[in-house]
Design an enzyme around this catalytic site. Structure first.
Site, PDB file in Angstrom:
ATOM      1  N   ALA A  52      56.828 143.937-113.281  1.00  0.00           N
ATOM      2  CA  ALA A  52      55.569 143.264-112.958  1.00  0.00           C
ATOM      3  C   ALA A  52      54.828 143.863-111.771  1.00  0.00           C
ATOM      4  O   ALA A  52      53.654 143.542-111.564  1.00  0.00           O
ATOM      5  CB  ALA A  52      55.838 141.783-112.687  1.00  0.00           C
ATOM      6  N   TYR A  53      55.458 144.699-110.967  1.00  0.00           N
ATOM      7  CA  TYR A  53      54.812 145.186-109.753  1.00  0.00           C
ATOM      8  C   TYR A  53      53.593 146.046-110.096  1.00  0.00           C
ATOM      9  O   TYR A  53      53.703 147.085-110.761  1.00  0.00           O
ATOM     10  CB  TYR A  53      55.783 146.003-108.905  1.00  0.00           C
ATOM     11  N   GLY A  54      52.448 145.609-109.617  1.00  0.00           N
ATOM     12  CA  GLY A  54      51.221 146.354-109.863  1.00  0.00           C
ATOM     13  C   GLY A  54      50.882 146.474-111.328  1.00  0.00           C
ATOM     14  O   GLY A  54      50.209 147.421-111.735  1.00  0.00           O
ATOM     15  N   GLY A  56      52.724 147.354-113.648  1.00  0.00           N
ATOM     16  CA  GLY A  56      53.305 148.596-114.152  1.00  0.00           C
ATOM     17  C   GLY A  56      53.033 149.811-113.298  1.00  0.00           C
ATOM     18  O   GLY A  56      53.685 150.856-113.455  1.00  0.00           O
TER      19      GLY A  56
END
Length: 316
Positions: A52-54, A56
């Site tokens: 989920a970070y950014g 992808g």
């Protein structure tokens, strides 16, 4: 940098990890490369990201640097699945299908055929626990993950998951749990740390600087460039109360007496707390990371640690 085993497994990681939550968003490719080089030069090995970070961007940026800045086999690659944005809303989904699809997506972004540590990002009350844990077994048996862990599980959730995996031979044991832990947030000491110790899990604390509050930068106000002045200000506000201010002042006084920075005091306290394997360092810039890495050579005197334990008791 010293290496530590993750819980009762044979997996070894550096005793500080590098968190990549800001990569691809507030940390651009230039800064990310600088961070990675500095971390590796200091002897770091553990790189922690998430599906989920950014949206992808974090995994994709890391994937572009693997093999260029560092050989894949020289790092311990950790990522997470089970939490993300869907049609504009944040959702928890630790179903077998969602987790394994997420893992395949992570591997594609990272440009590798396996991760060293694959973690369930959050507890999903809508999915039977045995289904979630079955996905972890499938990931390991297929070779897509070497070890598995959990994140943001309460004490009873941690104990239930780890015990389930130990109950039948052939299941993959839980190697680690990732939880928030700092001098201004010691709540995991109530149940999570005892559960992890009893069941052989390594603990990977995130936000070891209390969202940046323990650096002392919020003592006289909210800097314009800080997280507290952004649209994520609410995550900082919880640590700007009177109790937290008292803890921060104690950290600052300890730092002055030792000739250290407040950041080094706070990070040393978490790193050497009982049960901790490796705090995750979250930095937006290379300069911030280099300052944090200065804590590697520091060891708090016992009397200072005891004083900080006492003054931060309200955070448990």
């Amino acid at each position: 940098m010293q290496q530590r085993y993750v819980g009762s497994t044979g997996l070894q990681v550096s005793r500080f990890g590098l968190g990549l939550m800001t990569w691809g968003t507030t940390t651009d490719e230039h800064e990310a490369r600088e961070q990675l080089v500095a971390f590796l030069d200091a002897g770091g090995t553990l790189l922690d990201t998430a599906l989920a970070y950014g949206d992808g961007a974090s995994e994709e940026l890391l994937g572009s640097l693997l093999g260029d800045v560092v050989p894949r086999e020289d790092v311990v690659l950790a990522t997470k699945a089970g939490f993300g944005e869907r049609r504009g809303e944040w959702v928890y989904d630790a179903s077998r299908g969602a987790l394994l699809r997420g893992l395949d997506t992570s591997l594609r972004r990272l440009g590798t055929d396996h991760v060293d540590l694959w973690q369930v990002h959050v507890w999903d009350s809508g999915t039977p626990l045995e289904e979630t844990l079955g996905a972890l077994d499938a990931a390991v048996s297929s070779g897509r993950a070497r070890y598995v862990g959990i994140s943001n599980y309460t004490g009873w959730q941690t104990a239930q998951a780890a015990t389930w995996q130990r109950a039948v031979p052939g299941r993959t044991p839980i190697a680690s749990t990732q939880m928030e832990y700092s001098l201004v947030n010691r709540r995991i000491e109530r149940e999570v740390l005892p559960a992890a110790e009893a069941l052989g899990l390594g603990v990977l604390p995130y936000s070891p600087l209390g969202k940046g509050v323990l650096t002392g930068k919020y003592r006289t106000g909210i800097p314009a460039s800080s997280r507290g002045a952004s649209d994520r200000a609410s995550v900082v506000e919880a640590y700007l109360d009177d109790d937290s201010r008292g803890i921060v002042e104690s950290v600052v006084r300890a730092a002055e007496g030792l000739g250290w920075s407040p950041l080094e005091v706070a990070l040393s306290w978490v790193r050497d707390a009982p049960g901790v394997t490796a705090p995750i360092l979250g930095a937006r810039t290379g300069a911030q990371l280099k300052a944090a890495l200065g804590a590697e050579a520091k060891v708090l005197p016992p009397e200072i640690r005891a004083a900080l334990d006492d003054v931060s008791g309200s955070a448990t």
